[in-house]
Design a protein around this motif. Structure first.
Motif, PDB file in Angstrom:
ATOM      1  N   ALA A 143      10.740  -0.456   1.194  1.00 54.10           N
ATOM      2  CA  ALA A 143       9.796   0.008   2.209  1.00 54.10           C
ATOM      3  C   ALA A 143      10.265   1.291   2.892  1.00 54.10           C
ATOM      4  O   ALA A 143       9.450   2.149   3.251  1.00 54.10           O
ATOM      5  N   THR A 144      11.592   1.412   3.059  1.00 54.05           N
ATOM      6  CA  THR A 144      12.121   2.618   3.723  1.00 54.05           C
ATOM      7  C   THR A 144      11.810   3.870   2.913  1.00 54.05           C
ATOM      8  O   THR A 144      11.415   4.904   3.465  1.00 54.05           O
ATOM      9  N   LEU A 145      11.990   3.808   1.595  1.00 52.31           N
ATOM     10  CA  LEU A 145      11.698   4.954   0.744  1.00 52.31           C
ATOM     11  C   LEU A 145      10.203   5.246   0.727  1.00 52.31           C
ATOM     12  O   LEU A 145       9.782   6.404   0.795  1.00 52.31           O
ATOM     13  N   ARG A 146       9.389   4.193   0.668  1.00 54.63           N
ATOM     14  CA  ARG A 146       7.940   4.370   0.684  1.00 54.63           C
ATOM     15  C   ARG A 146       7.494   5.051   1.986  1.00 54.63           C
ATOM     16  O   ARG A 146       6.687   5.980   1.972  1.00 54.63           O
ATOM     17  N   ALA A 147       8.072   4.612   3.108  1.00 54.48           N
ATOM     18  CA  ALA A 147       7.706   5.196   4.402  1.00 54.48           C
ATOM     19  C   ALA A 147       8.136   6.661   4.476  1.00 54.48           C
ATOM     20  O   ALA A 147       7.410   7.508   5.014  1.00 54.48           O
ATOM     21  N   ARG A 148       9.320   6.965   3.938  1.00 53.28           N
ATOM     22  CA  ARG A 148       9.797   8.348   3.987  1.00 53.28           C
ATOM     23  C   ARG A 148       8.913   9.268   3.157  1.00 53.28           C
ATOM     24  O   ARG A 148       8.595  10.395   3.567  1.00 53.28           O
ATOM     25  N   LEU A 149       8.481   8.811   1.991  1.00 55.10           N
ATOM     26  CA  LEU A 149       7.583   9.614   1.167  1.00 55.10           C
ATOM     27  C   LEU A 149       6.217   9.766   1.836  1.00 55.10           C
ATOM     28  O   LEU A 149       5.590  10.835   1.764  1.00 55.10           O
ATOM     29  N   ALA A 150       5.755   8.704   2.511  1.00 54.90           N
ATOM     30  CA  ALA A 150       4.477   8.788   3.222  1.00 54.90           C
ATOM     31  C   ALA A 150       4.546   9.817   4.351  1.00 54.90           C
ATOM     32  O   ALA A 150       3.608  10.596   4.573  1.00 54.90           O
ATOM     33  N   GLU A 151       5.670   9.852   5.075  1.00 52.68           N
ATOM     34  CA  GLU A 151       5.848  10.844   6.137  1.00 52.68           C
ATOM     35  C   GLU A 151       5.816  12.262   5.571  1.00 52.68           C
ATOM     36  O   GLU A 151       5.198  13.167   6.155  1.00 52.68           O
ATOM     37  N   THR A 152       6.466  12.458   4.442  1.00 51.73           N
ATOM     38  CA  THR A 152       6.477  13.785   3.819  1.00 51.73           C
ATOM     39  C   THR A 152       5.076  14.171   3.368  1.00 51.73           C
ATOM     40  O   THR A 152       4.643  15.317   3.548  1.00 51.73           O
ATOM     41  N   ALA A 153       4.365  13.210   2.768  1.00 50.85           N
ATOM     42  CA  ALA A 153       3.002  13.494   2.320  1.00 50.85           C
ATOM     43  C   ALA A 153       2.096  13.853   3.497  1.00 50.85           C
ATOM     44  O   ALA A 153       1.273  14.773   3.408  1.00 50.85           O
ATOM     45  N   THR A 154       2.256  13.146   4.607  1.00 50.31           N
ATOM     46  CA  THR A 154       1.447  13.443   5.802  1.00 50.31           C
ATOM     47  C   THR A 154       1.765  14.835   6.329  1.00 50.31           C
ATOM     48  O   THR A 154       0.861  15.600   6.705  1.00 50.31           O
ATOM     49  N   ALA A 155       3.060  15.177   6.356  1.00 56.52           N
ATOM     50  CA  ALA A 155       3.446  16.505   6.834  1.00 56.52           C
ATOM     51  C   ALA A 155       2.920  17.607   5.918  1.00 56.52           C
ATOM     52  O   ALA A 155       2.479  18.662   6.393  1.00 56.52           O
ATOM     53  N   LEU A 156       2.946  17.357   4.607  1.00 57.35           N
ATOM     54  CA  LEU A 156       2.412  18.349   3.678  1.00 57.35           C
ATOM     55  C   LEU A 156       0.904  18.517   3.847  1.00 57.35           C
ATOM     56  O   LEU A 156       0.380  19.637   3.809  1.00 57.35           O
ATOM     57  N   ALA A 157       0.210  17.397   4.038  1.00 59.71           N
ATOM     58  CA  ALA A 157      -1.239  17.474   4.236  1.00 59.71           C
ATOM     59  C   ALA A 157      -1.574  18.255   5.502  1.00 59.71           C
ATOM     60  O   ALA A 157      -2.508  19.073   5.522  1.00 59.71           O
ATOM     61  N   ALA A 158      -0.807  18.036   6.559  1.00 54.26           N
ATOM     62  CA  ALA A 158      -1.039  18.771   7.802  1.00 54.26           C
ATOM     63  C   ALA A 158      -0.737  20.253   7.646  1.00 54.26           C
ATOM     64  O   ALA A 158      -1.389  21.105   8.258  1.00 54.26           O
ATOM     65  N   LEU A 159       0.269  20.564   6.808  1.00 51.52           N
ATOM     66  CA  LEU A 159       0.639  21.957   6.597  1.00 51.52           C
ATOM     67  C   LEU A 159      -0.429  22.714   5.820  1.00 51.52           C
ATOM     68  O   LEU A 159      -0.779  23.856   6.149  1.00 51.52           O
ATOM     69  N   TYR A 160      -0.966  22.081   4.790  1.00 50.80           N
ATOM     70  CA  TYR A 160      -1.927  22.760   3.930  1.00 50.80           C
ATOM     71  C   TYR A 160      -3.376  22.553   4.371  1.00 50.80           C
ATOM     72  O   TYR A 160      -4.252  23.323   3.995  1.00 50.80           O
ATOM     73  N   HIS A 161      -3.628  21.501   5.156  1.00 54.75           N
ATOM     74  CA  HIS A 161      -4.980  21.252   5.670  1.00 54.75           C
ATOM     75  C   HIS A 161      -4.904  20.955   7.161  1.00 54.75           C
ATOM     76  O   HIS A 161      -5.118  19.818   7.590  1.00 54.75           O
ATOM     77  N   PRO A 162      -4.606  21.978   7.957  1.00 56.39           N
ATOM     78  CA  PRO A 162      -4.510  21.732   9.410  1.00 56.39           C
ATOM     79  C   PRO A 162      -5.856  21.358   9.975  1.00 56.39           C
ATOM     80  O   PRO A 162      -6.896  21.757   9.447  1.00 56.39           O
ATOM     81  N   PRO A 163      -5.872  20.582  11.073  1.00 51.00           N
ATOM     82  CA  PRO A 163      -7.146  20.220  11.674  1.00 51.00           C
ATOM     83  C   PRO A 163      -7.894  21.458  12.149  1.00 51.00           C
ATOM     84  O   PRO A 163      -7.301  22.420  12.628  1.00 51.00           O
ATOM     85  N   ALA A 164      -9.196  21.439  11.974  1.00 55.41           N
ATOM     86  CA  ALA A 164     -10.025  22.568  12.380  1.00 55.41           C
ATOM     87  C   ALA A 164      -9.963  22.734  13.898  1.00 55.41           C
ATOM     88  O   ALA A 164     -10.056  21.763  14.652  1.00 55.41           O
ATOM     89  N   SER A 165      -9.740  23.958  14.344  1.00 62.95           N
ATOM     90  CA  SER A 165      -9.673  24.220  15.795  1.00 62.95           C
ATOM     91  C   SER A 165     -11.067  24.084  16.407  1.00 62.95           C
ATOM     92  O   SER A 165     -12.086  24.435  15.807  1.00 62.95           O
ATOM     93  N   ARG A 166     -11.103  23.530  17.597  1.00 63.83           N
ATOM     94  CA  ARG A 166     -12.387  23.332  18.279  1.00 63.83           C
ATOM     95  C   ARG A 166     -12.763  24.588  19.086  1.00 63.83           C
ATOM     96  O   ARG A 166     -11.939  25.279  19.584  1.00 63.83           O
TER      97      ARG A 166
END
Length: 327
Positions: A304-327
Motif C-alpha cells: 500500500a505504501t508504494l501504491r500511495a507514493r505512486l498515486a501522489e506522484t500521479a496527482t502531482a503530475l496531473a496538477a502540473l500538466y493540467h492546472p485548475p482553470a483560473s476563475r
C-alpha cells in the motif's frame, strides 16, 4: 619515442603491404612531414622501402622483406590482456603500448592467419560502455592501476553513500563492470576487501608504502561478490498489474530478475489483456522510480505504501500538466 615510431611504421607496412603517407600519419598520429622524415631515416638505415606515385601509390617494403623486431617487451607482454579492448586500454593509459603490441602480433602472423585476424577485427567490436554513457572517466584511474601493479598503498578522498570519507587503501585489483571501473581494496585495519567505484574518488595520493598482497583470486572474488550483491538486491516484493504494452516495455526498463518473475508468476490475462504478477523490489524508492518509467501501463496493488507514493506522484503530475482553470 622516435625509435618506437619507426618500428611501428615498419610493422604497419609489413602488415598492410602499401600505405600512403597520409594513412601512415593518421595511424601514427603524426604529421605527413614527420612521415617523410621517418621514411628518409629508414632509407638511410638500409631498409628496403620505396614509394610509388599515382592514385594507388604509397610506401611499401620490397617483396619478401620482413623485420625480425617483433618480439614483445616486458611492458607489452604485461598489457597483452588489453589487446582486444582499446577503450579500457586508453582509459588506463596503455593506448600507445597496446597499439604497438597489436602491430607486433599482426606482423608476427603468417599471411593466412593475419588476413583472418583482419577480418575478425572488422566483424567483431567490443564496446563496453552503455548506450547512455561514454564510460566512467576518472583522473585517478591510471594512478589506481599503477598502485595495483606496484602493490603500494594509496590515500583517497572518496564520495560514499554516507558522504565524503578519507581512506588508506591496499588495492588488490581493478574491475571493469558495465562500463564502470571499480578498485577492489582492503584497508590496513580490516582484512576483508571491498569495492570502490573509481569515478567516486575525489582525490588520490600514492603512498610510498608497499603492502604484502595476499593470495587473492580477483576473478573468483568478483564472481562471488556479484552473486552476493544480486542475492541481497531484492529484499521485498510487489504485486502489480501490467498491460500488454507494459509487459513489452518491461523488458527494456527492468532487470532480468523482474522480467523472469513476471514470466513465472503472471496469471492469465483479463478481458483487456492485463496480467497480474508478483515482482521483487530493492526498496520503495527504487521501485517507485522504476515503475514510473512504465507510466499508465502498470498498476501497483501492493504494498500500500508504494501504491500511495505512486498515486501522489500521479496527482502531482496531473496538477502540473493540467492546472485548475483560473476563475
Amino acid at each position: 619515442m622516435r625509435a618506437s615510431r619507426l618500428l611501428s611504421l615498419l610493422l604497419l607496412l609489413q602488415a598492410h603491404g602499401r600505405l600512403t603517407a597520409a594513412e601512415l600519419a593518421r595511424r601514427l598520429e603524426v604529421s605527413v612531414r614527420t612521415v617523410y622524415r621517418d621514411v628518409e631515416s629508414l632509407h638511410a638505415a638500409g631498409i628496403p622501402l620505396y614509394g610509388e606515385a599515382g592514385h594507388a601509390g604509397g610506401y611499401r617494403l620490397v617483396d619478401g622483406w620482413r623485420t625480425r623486431l617483433t618480439g614483445l617487451t616486458a611492458e607489452e607482454a604485461d598489457r597483452l590482456l588489453f589487446a582486444g579492448l582499446p577503450g579500457p586500454a586508453a582509459e588506463l593509459g596503455y593506448q600507445s603500448v597496446v597499439a604497438t603490441l597489436q602491430l607486433k602480433l599482426r606482423a608476427a602472423l603468417p599471411p593466412p592467419l593475419a588476413d583472418r585476424a583482419d577480418r575478425l577485427q572488422q566483424r567483431f567490436h567490443l564496446d563496453t560502455p552503455g548506450w547512455y554513457s561514454d564510460g566512467d572517466p576518472s583522473p585517478y584511474l591510471a594512478a589506481a592501476a599503477e598502485a595495483v601493479w606496484r602493490e603500494h598503498r594509496i590515500r583517497v578522498r572518496y564520495r560514499s553513500w554516507t558522504g565524503e570519507v578519507t581512506r588508506v587503501l591496499e588495492p588488490y585489483g581493478l574491475v571493469l563492470k558495465g562500463g564502470r571501473w571499480y578498485v577492489v581494496a582492503a584497508r590496513p585495519d580490516r582484512a576483508d576487501p571491498a569495492t570502490y567505484r573509481v569515478n567516486q574518488i575525489l582525490d588520490l595520493t600514492p603512498l610510498d608504502e608497499p603492502f604484502d598482497r595476499p593470495e587473492f583470486d580477483l576473478p573468483a572474488w568478483w564472481r562471488a561478490h556479484v552473486v552476493a550483491f544480486r542475492a541481497g538486491l531484492h529484499r521485498d516484493e510487489a504485486t502489480i498489474r501490467l498491460s500488454p504494452r507494459g509487459r513489452e516495455r518491461l523488458r527494456e526498463v527492468a532487470s532480468d530478475a523482474v522480467v523472469a518473475a513476471v514470466d513465472a508468476s503472471a496469471g492469465p490475462p483479463d478481458a483487456a489483456g492485463w496480467v497480474r504478477a508478483v515482482v521483487p523490489i530493492e526498496s520503495l524508492t527504487h521501485a517507485h522510480g522504476d515503475l514510473l518509467r512504465l507510466g499508465a501501463e502498470v498498476e501497483v496493488l501492493t504494498p500500500a505504501t508504494l501504491r500511495a507514493r505512486l498515486a501522489e506522484t500521479a496527482t502531482a503530475l496531473a496538477a502540473l500538466y493540467h492546472p485548475p482553470a483560473s476563475r
